[in-house]
Design a protein around this motif. Structure first.
Motif, short mmCIF file in Angstrom:
data_model
loop_
_atom_site.label_atom_id
_atom_site.label_comp_id
_atom_site.label_asym_id
_atom_site.label_seq_id
_atom_site.Cartn_x
_atom_site.Cartn_y
_atom_site.Cartn_z
N GLU A 1 -9.13 -24.15 -12.54
CA GLU A 1 -9.11 -25.50 -11.97
C GLU A 1 -9.87 -25.57 -10.65
O GLU A 1 -10.57 -26.56 -10.38
N ASP A 2 -9.75 -24.55 -9.81
CA ASP A 2 -10.38 -24.58 -8.49
C ASP A 2 -11.91 -24.55 -8.55
O ASP A 2 -12.57 -24.84 -7.55
N HIS A 3 -12.47 -24.20 -9.71
CA HIS A 3 -13.91 -24.12 -9.84
C HIS A 3 -14.55 -25.47 -10.19
O HIS A 3 -15.77 -25.58 -10.23
N TYR A 4 -13.72 -26.46 -10.48
CA TYR A 4 -14.22 -27.79 -10.80
C TYR A 4 -13.95 -28.74 -9.64
O TYR A 4 -13.02 -28.53 -8.87
N SER A 5 -14.75 -29.78 -9.57
CA SER A 5 -14.43 -30.83 -8.61
C SER A 5 -13.19 -31.56 -9.11
O SER A 5 -12.92 -31.59 -10.31
N PRO A 6 -12.39 -32.14 -8.21
CA PRO A 6 -11.14 -32.79 -8.64
C PRO A 6 -11.35 -33.85 -9.71
O PRO A 6 -10.58 -33.94 -10.67
N ASP A 7 -12.41 -34.66 -9.57
CA ASP A 7 -12.64 -35.72 -10.56
C ASP A 7 -13.03 -35.16 -11.91
O ASP A 7 -12.59 -35.66 -12.96
N VAL A 8 -13.88 -34.13 -11.92
CA VAL A 8 -14.30 -33.54 -13.19
C VAL A 8 -13.12 -32.91 -13.91
O VAL A 8 -12.94 -33.09 -15.12
N ARG B 1 -9.87 -33.60 -13.45
CA ARG B 1 -8.86 -34.62 -13.77
C ARG B 1 -9.29 -35.51 -14.92
O ARG B 1 -8.46 -35.89 -15.76
N CYS C 1 -11.86 -42.73 -13.54
CA CYS C 1 -12.61 -41.84 -14.43
C CYS C 1 -13.69 -42.60 -15.20
O CYS C 1 -14.02 -42.24 -16.33
N TYR D 1 -16.46 -40.50 -16.54
CA TYR D 1 -16.13 -39.38 -17.43
C TYR D 1 -15.21 -39.85 -18.56
O TYR D 1 -14.21 -39.21 -18.86
#
Length: 315
Positions: free
Chosen positions: A247-254, A256, A32, A35
């Motif tokens: 949650e599904d609307h974000y990229s996994p890294d964003v 998380r 991360c 971020y």
């Protein structure tokens, strides 16, 4: 969105490295690095819980014990909530030490348990307080019939059972889609508390005379208590409620590294806000000089037309 699987609410990559691979040094911001703002934000608020939240919660518990001869029906819920928040705050220093020094699996299990306590006890005990006020204002006859302490002790025991069961399961981990339990819990609790408090405020504002100043003093105390709880609910629980179901609307890294720790940060700081709001409603705070109380209350009640020293005691 299960924050039990990594420090500071960030989901860790649990894939085992190949035997010949070089083990990457431990890092708080592992994966991360782009971020880190949300993680720093969460760390800052957890630090505030240690410095301000723990003393404030202990003071709330002491006041409830001091006033035990004239208790409010909600005191048992307030006391348990303050105890759980104080406990959660005491785990933050252990979290820091384990992140940078100990790297102990056993300590991390205890920290995961505390995350479960925070996730569950806050929404459930606030829901109990809302239920108590809801019955008192909208169904006074039923409230009178259920005013005996045994009903609140039974409800408290149920909440503690659910809290510890959830926390123990979170600590063990490995259950498929277990994080959905928190999503459903927070959505249900948030919905109930908002509807409940809105109904109470609407009922309290109905008065034969115009204006809130014409309210009966007991209604004024109940109005202030419910309004403060509603503000806590919106500020501390609206961010995760608004963000986590998408949650599904974000990229996994964003999600998380940014969305998840930011949402939990707003929940974590409730361990400081809740006791301070409760203390700001008191006319007189035992154990503290009046000048200190007025200073604290003026900070919490900024923008209020009345000084904190004139506020009524909690309903």
């Amino acid at each position: 969105m299960d924050r039990s699987v990594s420090p500071l609410g960030v989901t860790a990559n649990v894939t085992q490295p190949p035997l010949n691979a070089t083990v990457k040094p431990f890092s708080v911001f592992d994966g991360c690095e782009q971020y880190i703002e949300a993680i720093l934000f969460d760390l800052t608020l957890q630090t505030i819980n240690v410095i301000v939240g723990i003393p404030a919660n202990l003071l709330v518990i002491a006041i409830l014990i001091y006033n035990r001869k004239e208790p409010s029906t909600s005191d048992i819920f307030l006391g348990c909530l303050a105890f759980m928040d104080a406990y959660f705050g005491t785990m933050t220093p252990l979290n820091f030490l384990n992140l940078y020094l100990w790297h102990s699996k056993e300590v991390w299990s205890a920290i995961k348990f505390s995350f479960g306590v925070k996730d569950t006890s806050g929404p459930l005990f606030l829901s109990c307080i809302c239920l108590d006020r809801f019955l008192a204002v909208l169904f006074p006859i039923t409230f009178g019939q259920l005013k005996h302490i045994k009903y609140r002790v039974s409800l408290t025991a149920l909440v503690l059972f659910l809290t510890f069961a959830y926390s123990a399961t979170k600590m063990v981990g490995g259950f498929h889609n277990f994080e959905k339990v928190f999503t459903y819990e927070i959505l249900a609790a948030f919905g109930w508390m908002v509807v409940c408090n809105a109904s109470i405020l609407r009922a309290l504002k109905k008065s034969p005379s115009a204006g809130r100043d014409s309210m009966h003093p007991m209604k004024k105390k109940a109005f202030k208590m419910v309004l403060s709880i509603l503000c806590i609910i919106i500020f501390n629980y609206l961010p995760p409620v608004a963000l986590f179901p998408f949650e599904d609307h974000y990229s996994p890294d964003v999600f998380r590294c940014y969305v998840q720790p930011a949402g939990f940060a707003f929940m974590n700081i409730s361990s400081t806000i809740q006791p301070l709001v409760h203390l700001s409603r008191l006319e007189k705070v035992p154990f503290l000089p009046e000048a200190w109380v007025n200073k604290i209350c003026s900070c919490i009640s900024a923008g209020s037309s009345k000084p904190a020293s004139e506020q009524n005691t909690s309903a």
